[in-house]
Design a protein around this motif. Sequence first.
Motif, PDB file in Angstrom:
ATOM      1  N   SER A 284     -30.978 -11.937  30.047  1.00  0.00           N
ATOM      2  CA  SER A 284     -31.451 -12.740  31.280  1.00  0.00           C
ATOM      3  C   SER A 284     -31.900 -11.863  32.322  1.00  0.00           C
ATOM      4  CB  SER A 284     -30.550 -14.081  31.609  1.00  0.00           C
ATOM      5  OG  SER A 284     -31.088 -14.627  32.897  1.00  0.00           O
ATOM      6  N   HIS A 285     -32.942 -11.925  33.311  1.00  0.00           N
ATOM      7  CA  HIS A 285     -32.975 -11.341  34.449  1.00  0.00           C
ATOM      8  C   HIS A 285     -32.188 -11.618  35.586  1.00  0.00           C
ATOM      9  CE1 HIS A 285     -36.848 -10.242  32.014  1.00  0.00           C
ATOM     10  NE2 HIS A 285     -36.730  -9.039  32.618  1.00  0.00           N
ATOM     11  N   LEU A 286     -31.957 -12.960  35.356  1.00  0.00           N
ATOM     12  CA  LEU A 286     -31.098 -13.479  36.643  1.00  0.00           C
ATOM     13  C   LEU A 286     -29.697 -12.808  36.701  1.00  0.00           C
ATOM     14  CD1 LEU A 286     -32.064 -17.307  36.877  1.00  0.00           C
ATOM     15  CD2 LEU A 286     -32.663 -15.298  38.416  1.00  0.00           C
ATOM     16  N   LEU A 287     -29.146 -12.762  35.250  1.00  0.00           N
ATOM     17  CA  LEU A 287     -27.876 -12.033  35.181  1.00  0.00           C
ATOM     18  C   LEU A 287     -28.018 -10.675  35.364  1.00  0.00           C
ATOM     19  CD1 LEU A 287     -26.653 -13.615  31.671  1.00  0.00           C
ATOM     20  CD2 LEU A 287     -25.634 -14.008  34.131  1.00  0.00           C
ATOM     21  N   LEU A 288     -29.171  -9.902  35.015  1.00  0.00           N
ATOM     22  CA  LEU A 288     -29.241  -8.462  35.602  1.00  0.00           C
ATOM     23  C   LEU A 288     -29.242  -8.392  37.203  1.00  0.00           C
ATOM     24  CD1 LEU A 288     -29.876  -5.495  34.865  1.00  0.00           C
ATOM     25  CD2 LEU A 288     -32.282  -6.239  34.659  1.00  0.00           C
ATOM     26  N   LEU A 289     -29.968  -9.317  37.597  1.00  0.00           N
ATOM     27  CA  LEU A 289     -29.913  -9.318  39.322  1.00  0.00           C
ATOM     28  C   LEU A 289     -28.394  -9.571  39.694  1.00  0.00           C
ATOM     29  CD1 LEU A 289     -31.511  -9.293  42.015  1.00  0.00           C
ATOM     30  CD2 LEU A 289     -31.531 -11.691  41.746  1.00  0.00           C
ATOM     31  N   LEU A 290     -27.730 -10.422  39.219  1.00  0.00           N
ATOM     32  CA  LEU A 290     -26.581 -10.801  39.668  1.00  0.00           C
ATOM     33  C   LEU A 290     -25.395  -9.551  39.441  1.00  0.00           C
ATOM     34  CD1 LEU A 290     -24.336 -12.633  40.713  1.00  0.00           C
ATOM     35  CD2 LEU A 290     -24.050 -13.563  38.244  1.00  0.00           C
ATOM     36  N   ARG A 355     -17.543   0.964  34.614  1.00  0.00           N
ATOM     37  CA  ARG A 355     -17.102   0.654  33.150  1.00  0.00           C
ATOM     38  C   ARG A 355     -17.397  -0.771  32.878  1.00  0.00           C
ATOM     39  NH1 ARG A 355     -11.568  -0.594  30.556  1.00  0.00           N
ATOM     40  NH2 ARG A 355     -12.441  -1.578  28.548  1.00  0.00           N
ATOM     41  N   TRP A 356     -17.266  -1.533  33.855  1.00  0.00           N
ATOM     42  CA  TRP A 356     -17.744  -3.009  33.880  1.00  0.00           C
ATOM     43  C   TRP A 356     -19.170  -3.060  33.866  1.00  0.00           C
ATOM     44  CZ3 TRP A 356     -13.732  -5.212  31.839  1.00  0.00           C
ATOM     45  CH2 TRP A 356     -12.391  -5.041  32.238  1.00  0.00           C
ATOM     46  N   PHE A 357     -19.867  -2.496  34.735  1.00  0.00           N
ATOM     47  CA  PHE A 357     -21.233  -2.739  34.740  1.00  0.00           C
ATOM     48  C   PHE A 357     -21.898  -2.133  33.421  1.00  0.00           C
ATOM     49  CE2 PHE A 357     -25.451  -1.586  36.843  1.00  0.00           C
ATOM     50  CZ  PHE A 357     -26.115  -3.080  36.898  1.00  0.00           C
ATOM     51  N   MET A 358     -21.479  -0.986  32.967  1.00  0.00           N
ATOM     52  CA  MET A 358     -21.803  -0.444  31.401  1.00  0.00           C
ATOM     53  C   MET A 358     -21.896  -1.669  30.494  1.00  0.00           C
ATOM     54  SD  MET A 358     -23.030   2.465  30.591  1.00  0.00           S
ATOM     55  CE  MET A 358     -22.318   3.742  31.419  1.00  0.00           C
ATOM     56  N   ILE A 359     -20.956  -2.641  30.363  1.00  0.00           N
ATOM     57  CA  ILE A 359     -20.945  -3.615  29.606  1.00  0.00           C
ATOM     58  C   ILE A 359     -22.107  -4.437  29.903  1.00  0.00           C
ATOM     59  CG2 ILE A 359     -19.473  -5.498  28.681  1.00  0.00           C
ATOM     60  CD1 ILE A 359     -16.997  -3.989  29.392  1.00  0.00           C
ATOM     61  N   VAL A 360     -22.377  -4.738  30.979  1.00  0.00           N
ATOM     62  CA  VAL A 360     -23.424  -5.746  31.440  1.00  0.00           C
ATOM     63  C   VAL A 360     -24.792  -5.180  31.022  1.00  0.00           C
ATOM     64  CG1 VAL A 360     -24.530  -6.762  33.382  1.00  0.00           C
ATOM     65  CG2 VAL A 360     -21.884  -6.702  33.346  1.00  0.00           C
ATOM     66  N   MET A 361     -25.100  -3.938  31.302  1.00  0.00           N
ATOM     67  CA  MET A 361     -26.326  -3.315  31.156  1.00  0.00           C
ATOM     68  C   MET A 361     -26.725  -3.330  29.667  1.00  0.00           C
ATOM     69  SD  MET A 361     -27.993  -2.674  33.980  1.00  0.00           S
ATOM     70  CE  MET A 361     -29.276  -1.574  33.492  1.00  0.00           C
ATOM     71  N   LEU A 376     -16.303 -11.819  32.075  1.00  0.00           N
ATOM     72  CA  LEU A 376     -15.307 -11.093  32.334  1.00  0.00           C
ATOM     73  C   LEU A 376     -15.605 -10.043  33.240  1.00  0.00           C
ATOM     74  CD1 LEU A 376     -12.201 -10.151  32.062  1.00  0.00           C
ATOM     75  CD2 LEU A 376     -12.748  -9.018  29.885  1.00  0.00           C
ATOM     76  N   PRO A 377     -16.731  -9.145  32.748  1.00  0.00           N
ATOM     77  CA  PRO A 377     -17.158  -7.881  33.714  1.00  0.00           C
ATOM     78  C   PRO A 377     -17.661  -8.340  34.851  1.00  0.00           C
ATOM     79  CG  PRO A 377     -18.503  -7.983  31.705  1.00  0.00           C
ATOM     80  CD  PRO A 377     -17.375  -9.173  31.577  1.00  0.00           C
ATOM     81  N   LEU A 378     -18.472  -9.503  34.861  1.00  0.00           N
ATOM     82  CA  LEU A 378     -18.860 -10.042  36.086  1.00  0.00           C
ATOM     83  C   LEU A 378     -17.841 -10.502  37.171  1.00  0.00           C
ATOM     84  CD1 LEU A 378     -22.034 -12.185  35.036  1.00  0.00           C
ATOM     85  CD2 LEU A 378     -21.967  -9.839  36.078  1.00  0.00           C
ATOM     86  N   PHE A 382     -16.806  -8.954  40.858  1.00  0.00           N
ATOM     87  CA  PHE A 382     -16.862  -9.805  41.938  1.00  0.00           C
ATOM     88  C   PHE A 382     -15.281  -9.374  42.654  1.00  0.00           C
ATOM     89  CE2 PHE A 382     -15.311 -13.667  43.888  1.00  0.00           C
ATOM     90  CZ  PHE A 382     -16.391 -13.901  44.971  1.00  0.00           C
ATOM     91  N   GLY A 383     -14.176  -9.371  42.100  1.00  0.00           N
ATOM     92  CA  GLY A 383     -12.910  -8.819  42.446  1.00  0.00           C
ATOM     93  C   GLY A 383     -12.920  -7.701  43.269  1.00  0.00           C
ATOM     94  N   MET A 384     -13.549  -6.735  42.539  1.00  0.00           N
ATOM     95  CA  MET A 384     -13.683  -5.664  43.257  1.00  0.00           C
ATOM     96  C   MET A 384     -14.374  -5.547  44.584  1.00  0.00           C
ATOM     97  SD  MET A 384     -14.234  -2.896  39.922  1.00  0.00           S
ATOM     98  CE  MET A 384     -12.936  -2.457  38.885  1.00  0.00           C
ATOM     99  N   ASP A 385     -15.442  -6.347  44.729  1.00  0.00           N
ATOM    100  CA  ASP A 385     -16.345  -6.436  45.689  1.00  0.00           C
ATOM    101  C   ASP A 385     -15.097  -6.811  47.029  1.00  0.00           C
ATOM    102  OD1 ASP A 385     -18.445  -5.739  44.704  1.00  0.00           O
ATOM    103  OD2 ASP A 385     -19.416  -7.587  44.315  1.00  0.00           O
ATOM    104  N   VAL A 386     -14.404  -8.027  46.698  1.00  0.00           N
ATOM    105  CA  VAL A 386     -13.634  -8.590  47.534  1.00  0.00           C
ATOM    106  C   VAL A 386     -12.593  -7.645  48.022  1.00  0.00           C
ATOM    107  CG1 VAL A 386     -11.851 -10.390  48.065  1.00  0.00           C
ATOM    108  CG2 VAL A 386     -13.912 -10.981  46.659  1.00  0.00           C
ATOM    109  N   VAL A 387     -12.055  -6.898  47.173  1.00  0.00           N
ATOM    110  CA  VAL A 387     -10.887  -5.669  47.646  1.00  0.00           C
ATOM    111  C   VAL A 387     -11.560  -4.751  48.480  1.00  0.00           C
ATOM    112  CG1 VAL A 387      -9.251  -4.045  46.445  1.00  0.00           C
ATOM    113  CG2 VAL A 387      -9.473  -6.285  45.281  1.00  0.00           C
TER     114      VAL A 387
END
Length: 402
Positions: A284-290, A355-361, A376-378, A382-387
């Motif tokens: 999904s392109h939306l998941l890619l954007l997110l 590591r997590w974005f590699m799983i997404v891509m 899980l990777p998304l 998100f948690g890393m963004d907050v921290v």
Amino acid sequence: MKVKKAIPLPPAVPEPKISNGAEAPKRIKMIGAFNVGRALSIAHKEVRHIARDPFTLGLALGLPLLMVLFFGYAMDFDVHDINLSVYDQDHTRASRQLTEVFQSSGYFHTRYRDMESNPAASLDSEQAKGALFIEPHFARDIEKNGTAAAQVLIDGSDSSTAGVIGGYLTGIQTAASQRITGQTIVTPVRMDTRYLFNGELNSRWFTVPGLSVVVLAILSIMLTALTVAGEWEHGSMELLLSTPVSPLEIIIGKLAPYLAMGLLAQLVIYMAARLLFGAPFAGSHLLLLLGTVLFLAANMALGLIISVTTRNQIAAIQFSQMAGQLPSMMLSGFIFPIESMPVFFQYFTMIFPARWFMIVMRGLFLRGAGFYDLLLPLSVLFGMDVVFITLAVRLFKKDVEP
């Protein structure tokens, strides 16, 4: 003694009347303690700064395309054109057929050598990656006993290449047996192999999505770290911190333009992967954007933390390479599978967004993963963004609060 007459103060300007609970005109919208108008002003200032800086524009738009083209064509995990030295002591039709099977496989370039030469010399000088030895009476043993032996020496100094060559030998052995004997080999157990998601086993379809993670990680961290560290060096950041603008407004205002540039860089990489390398996109392109937004935000917040900590562009470049380039290349699963790492490093890689974005891509490009597959990777991104954003705000507060 004369007493000076007091000068009357001008009347106070009345506040604008507010009817039906509406806000006063021209008042900047507030969300809690966050002022959207001030954040937009910071973003507008950053956009003008980027527009006046051709280096930043070239870095953001030219570097992704250049790196994808260069490394996309250069990095190929398939091993081809393997030089194989052949030492044939039999000189029969069967020995020549064995050599022809190696040559016709498309993986090997065979070259006959004199038996008086040292077989190890061609391997030591890297003239060949392997050597094939065919003993005397090779054809006679096949006719008499139905079996014959040939030895293959492989250069084991490059373990990854040696492992690939060893995998090729299994198929070559079967093909050579059928060609020399003219019989179809029947085994009691038959295993049919089917490759899912990448049926052609095209290594570039696997490499290019991972390469985009590396490029975006380097770009996002370096852009924010360099520009903000430059403001610390020039003294403009202290002037900005002396204004009523809050640290959170500064961070959001500075991240927004670079986030837009990162999304544009991702679009360039996506188009190059689809049009130049023919990589499929099954998700999904939306998941890619997110996923891209979450990944860029985490790395840019990390770049802000580096800039606040170092306040020097040279130091920011060094720390950006340590936090962006090395982890995204070595500890994200791009080159080395995480499952093959020691247990400690398997857990250690979890602290890096790459590591997590590699799983997404790779999940979106090849497997067509859905939202629940990538939950899980998304969530971790998100948690890393907050921290990271919270930590950057606190580091900024140390400069404005005693």
